[in-house]
Structures are given as structure tokens and as C-alpha cells.
Design a protein around this motif. Structure first.
Motif, PDB file in Angstrom:
ATOM      1  N   SER A   2       0.831  -1.186   0.000  1.00  0.00           N
ATOM      2  CA  SER A   2       0.000   0.000   0.000  1.00  0.00           C
ATOM      3  C   SER A   2       0.875   1.248   0.000  1.00  0.00           C
ATOM      4  O   SER A   2       2.054   1.204   0.315  1.00  0.00           O
ATOM      5  N   LYS A   3       0.243   2.349  -0.350  1.00  0.00           N
ATOM      6  CA  LYS A   3       0.984   3.600  -0.433  1.00  0.00           C
ATOM      7  C   LYS A   3       1.113   4.195   0.961  1.00  0.00           C
ATOM      8  O   LYS A   3       0.186   4.810   1.473  1.00  0.00           O
ATOM      9  N   ASN A   4       2.232   3.983   1.589  1.00  0.00           N
ATOM     10  CA  ASN A   4       2.506   4.491   2.919  1.00  0.00           C
ATOM     11  C   ASN A   4       3.313   5.777   2.830  1.00  0.00           C
ATOM     12  O   ASN A   4       3.889   6.086   1.796  1.00  0.00           O
ATOM     13  N   THR A   5       3.373   6.480   3.941  1.00  0.00           N
ATOM     14  CA  THR A   5       4.233   7.653   4.008  1.00  0.00           C
ATOM     15  C   THR A   5       5.688   7.190   4.116  1.00  0.00           C
ATOM     16  O   THR A   5       5.970   6.015   4.397  1.00  0.00           O
ATOM     17  N   PHE A   6       6.581   8.117   3.920  1.00  0.00           N
ATOM     18  CA  PHE A   6       8.006   7.823   4.039  1.00  0.00           C
ATOM     19  C   PHE A   6       8.309   7.278   5.434  1.00  0.00           C
ATOM     20  O   PHE A   6       9.006   6.277   5.582  1.00  0.00           O
ATOM     21  N   GLU A   7       7.738   7.928   6.442  1.00  0.00           N
ATOM     22  CA  GLU A   7       7.984   7.511   7.827  1.00  0.00           C
ATOM     23  C   GLU A   7       7.433   6.115   8.098  1.00  0.00           C
ATOM     24  O   GLU A   7       8.075   5.330   8.804  1.00  0.00           O
ATOM     25  N   GLU A   8       6.263   5.814   7.552  1.00  0.00           N
ATOM     26  CA  GLU A   8       5.694   4.480   7.723  1.00  0.00           C
ATOM     27  C   GLU A   8       6.568   3.420   7.065  1.00  0.00           C
ATOM     28  O   GLU A   8       6.756   2.331   7.612  1.00  0.00           O
ATOM     29  N   ASN A   9       7.111   3.758   5.903  1.00  0.00           N
ATOM     30  CA  ASN A   9       8.024   2.827   5.238  1.00  0.00           C
ATOM     31  C   ASN A   9       9.253   2.562   6.093  1.00  0.00           C
ATOM     32  O   ASN A   9       9.716   1.424   6.191  1.00  0.00           O
ATOM     33  N   LEU A  10       9.787   3.605   6.709  1.00  0.00           N
ATOM     34  CA  LEU A  10      10.958   3.414   7.579  1.00  0.00           C
ATOM     35  C   LEU A  10      10.622   2.574   8.800  1.00  0.00           C
ATOM     36  O   LEU A  10      11.419   1.717   9.207  1.00  0.00           O
ATOM     37  N   GLU A  11       9.438   2.798   9.367  1.00  0.00           N
ATOM     38  CA  GLU A  11       9.012   1.985  10.516  1.00  0.00           C
ATOM     39  C   GLU A  11       8.878   0.517  10.118  1.00  0.00           C
ATOM     40  O   GLU A  11       9.320  -0.378  10.855  1.00  0.00           O
ATOM     41  N   ASN A  12       8.254   0.278   8.968  1.00  0.00           N
ATOM     42  CA  ASN A  12       8.104  -1.097   8.484  1.00  0.00           C
ATOM     43  C   ASN A  12       9.465  -1.735   8.227  1.00  0.00           C
ATOM     44  O   ASN A  12       9.677  -2.911   8.518  1.00  0.00           O
ATOM     45  N   LEU A  13      10.377  -0.962   7.689  1.00  0.00           N
ATOM     46  CA  LEU A  13      11.727  -1.461   7.440  1.00  0.00           C
ATOM     47  C   LEU A  13      12.421  -1.818   8.754  1.00  0.00           C
ATOM     48  O   LEU A  13      13.063  -2.869   8.857  1.00  0.00           O
ATOM     49  N   ASP A  14      12.251  -0.978   9.762  1.00  0.00           N
ATOM     50  CA  ASP A  14      12.827  -1.277  11.082  1.00  0.00           C
ATOM     51  C   ASP A  14      12.270  -2.579  11.654  1.00  0.00           C
ATOM     52  O   ASP A  14      13.008  -3.377  12.234  1.00  0.00           O
ATOM     53  N   GLU A  15      10.963  -2.784  11.476  1.00  0.00           N
ATOM     54  CA  GLU A  15      10.346  -4.014  11.972  1.00  0.00           C
ATOM     55  C   GLU A  15      10.917  -5.242  11.262  1.00  0.00           C
ATOM     56  O   GLU A  15      11.181  -6.271  11.897  1.00  0.00           O
ATOM     57  N   ILE A  16      11.107  -5.122   9.965  1.00  0.00           N
ATOM     58  CA  ILE A  16      11.675  -6.240   9.200  1.00  0.00           C
ATOM     59  C   ILE A  16      13.099  -6.523   9.659  1.00  0.00           C
ATOM     60  O   ILE A  16      13.487  -7.687   9.831  1.00  0.00           O
ATOM     61  N   ILE A  17      13.863  -5.481   9.876  1.00  0.00           N
ATOM     62  CA  ILE A  17      15.249  -5.651  10.330  1.00  0.00           C
ATOM     63  C   ILE A  17      15.281  -6.377  11.670  1.00  0.00           C
ATOM     64  O   ILE A  17      16.091  -7.294  11.882  1.00  0.00           O
ATOM     65  N   GLU A  18      14.384  -5.993  12.585  1.00  0.00           N
ATOM     66  CA  GLU A  18      14.318  -6.665  13.892  1.00  0.00           C
ATOM     67  C   GLU A  18      14.000  -8.150  13.733  1.00  0.00           C
ATOM     68  O   GLU A  18      14.599  -8.995  14.401  1.00  0.00           O
ATOM     69  N   LYS A  19      13.045  -8.460  12.835  1.00  0.00           N
ATOM     70  CA  LYS A  19      12.696  -9.866  12.592  1.00  0.00           C
ATOM     71  C   LYS A  19      13.900 -10.637  12.053  1.00  0.00           C
ATOM     72  O   LYS A  19      14.171 -11.754  12.485  1.00  0.00           O
ATOM     73  N   LEU A  20      14.594 -10.028  11.084  1.00  0.00           N
ATOM     74  CA  LEU A  20      15.742 -10.710  10.484  1.00  0.00           C
ATOM     75  C   LEU A  20      16.864 -10.905  11.500  1.00  0.00           C
ATOM     76  O   LEU A  20      17.521 -11.940  11.515  1.00  0.00           O
ATOM     77  N   GLU A  21      17.084  -9.893  12.340  1.00  0.00           N
ATOM     78  CA  GLU A  21      18.157  -9.981  13.334  1.00  0.00           C
ATOM     79  C   GLU A  21      17.829 -10.946  14.461  1.00  0.00           C
ATOM     80  O   GLU A  21      18.728 -11.440  15.138  1.00  0.00           O
ATOM     81  N   SER A  22      16.535 -11.234  14.658  1.00  0.00           N
ATOM     82  CA  SER A  22      16.152 -12.121  15.758  1.00  0.00           C
ATOM     83  C   SER A  22      16.638 -13.550  15.526  1.00  0.00           C
ATOM     84  O   SER A  22      16.830 -14.307  16.469  1.00  0.00           O
ATOM     85  N   GLY A  23      16.802 -13.913  14.261  1.00  0.00           N
ATOM     86  CA  GLY A  23      17.245 -15.263  13.953  1.00  0.00           C
ATOM     87  C   GLY A  23      16.165 -16.315  14.116  1.00  0.00           C
ATOM     88  O   GLY A  23      16.433 -17.506  14.039  1.00  0.00           O
ATOM     89  N   GLU A  24      14.934 -15.887  14.337  1.00  0.00           N
ATOM     90  CA  GLU A  24      13.844 -16.827  14.592  1.00  0.00           C
ATOM     91  C   GLU A  24      13.059 -17.184  13.338  1.00  0.00           C
ATOM     92  O   GLU A  24      12.165 -18.025  13.397  1.00  0.00           O
ATOM     93  N   LEU A  25      13.358 -16.562  12.209  1.00  0.00           N
ATOM     94  CA  LEU A  25      12.632 -16.846  10.972  1.00  0.00           C
ATOM     95  C   LEU A  25      13.240 -18.034  10.247  1.00  0.00           C
ATOM     96  O   LEU A  25      14.450 -18.249  10.301  1.00  0.00           O
ATOM     97  N   SER A  26      12.373 -18.766   9.569  1.00  0.00           N
ATOM     98  CA  SER A  26      12.896 -19.821   8.705  1.00  0.00           C
ATOM     99  C   SER A  26      13.608 -19.149   7.527  1.00  0.00           C
ATOM    100  O   SER A  26      13.421 -17.950   7.280  1.00  0.00           O
ATOM    101  N   LEU A  27      14.391 -19.910   6.816  1.00  0.00           N
ATOM    102  CA  LEU A  27      15.114 -19.353   5.673  1.00  0.00           C
ATOM    103  C   LEU A  27      14.135 -18.772   4.652  1.00  0.00           C
ATOM    104  O   LEU A  27      14.328 -17.663   4.154  1.00  0.00           O
ATOM    105  N   ASP A  28      13.054 -19.498   4.380  1.00  0.00           N
ATOM    106  CA  ASP A  28      12.063 -19.028   3.413  1.00  0.00           C
ATOM    107  C   ASP A  28      11.428 -17.716   3.868  1.00  0.00           C
ATOM    108  O   ASP A  28      11.289 -16.777   3.083  1.00  0.00           O
ATOM    109  N   ASP A  29      11.055 -17.648   5.145  1.00  0.00           N
ATOM    110  CA  ASP A  29      10.462 -16.420   5.679  1.00  0.00           C
ATOM    111  C   ASP A  29      11.465 -15.271   5.686  1.00  0.00           C
ATOM    112  O   ASP A  29      11.105 -14.124   5.421  1.00  0.00           O
TER     113      ASP A  29
END
Length: 70
Positions: A2-29
Motif C-alpha cells: 500500500s501507499k505508505n508515508t516515508f515515515e511508515e516505510n521506515l518503521e516497516n523497514l525497522d520491523e523487518i530488520i528486527e525480525k531478520l536480526e532475531s534469527g527466529e525466521l525460517s530461511l524461506d520467511d
């Protein structure tokens, strides 16, 4: 995505980074999240470039206001 604001995109990116850094995702995820992050980066970069293109420097010259893109 969806068309988010710049700030919303950065927040979403931060959330993804946290998920990736957690090491709890499967390789596919992790790959899916990485793909989403790349899309967010591309979108945010485009938004930033567009915003930079709209920045205007106001110069007062001979009693008149002139605008100059910077």
C-alpha cells in the motif's frame, strides 16, 4: 504494498530488520522479509528523491520573491 508515508516505510523497514536480526525466521520467511525490505527501500528512496526535487530555495531579489530549485 500500500501507499505508505516515508515515515511508515521506515518503521516497516525497522520491523523487518528486527525480525531478520532475531534469527527466529525460517530461511524461506527470511528471504520473503528481505524481499519486502528491498521493496520498501526502493519505495522510500523514490519518495526521498521526489521530495528533494521539490525542495525550493526562496530568494528575495529586487523586491520580488523568486524560487530556485536546489
Amino acid at each position: 504494498m500500500s501507499k505508505n508515508t516515508f515515515e511508515e516505510n521506515l518503521e516497516n523497514l525497522d520491523e523487518i530488520i528486527e525480525k531478520l536480526e532475531s534469527g527466529e525466521l525460517s530461511l524461506d520467511d527470511a528471504i520473503k522479509e528481505y524481499e519486502n525490505a528491498m521493496k520498501l527501500i526502493k519505495t522510500a528512496s523514490k519518495m526521498l528523491n521526489e521530495a528533494e526535487g521539490r525542495l525550493i530555495k526562496v530568494i528575495e531579489k529586487n523586491g520580488e520573491i523568486e524560487t530556485e530549485e536546489i
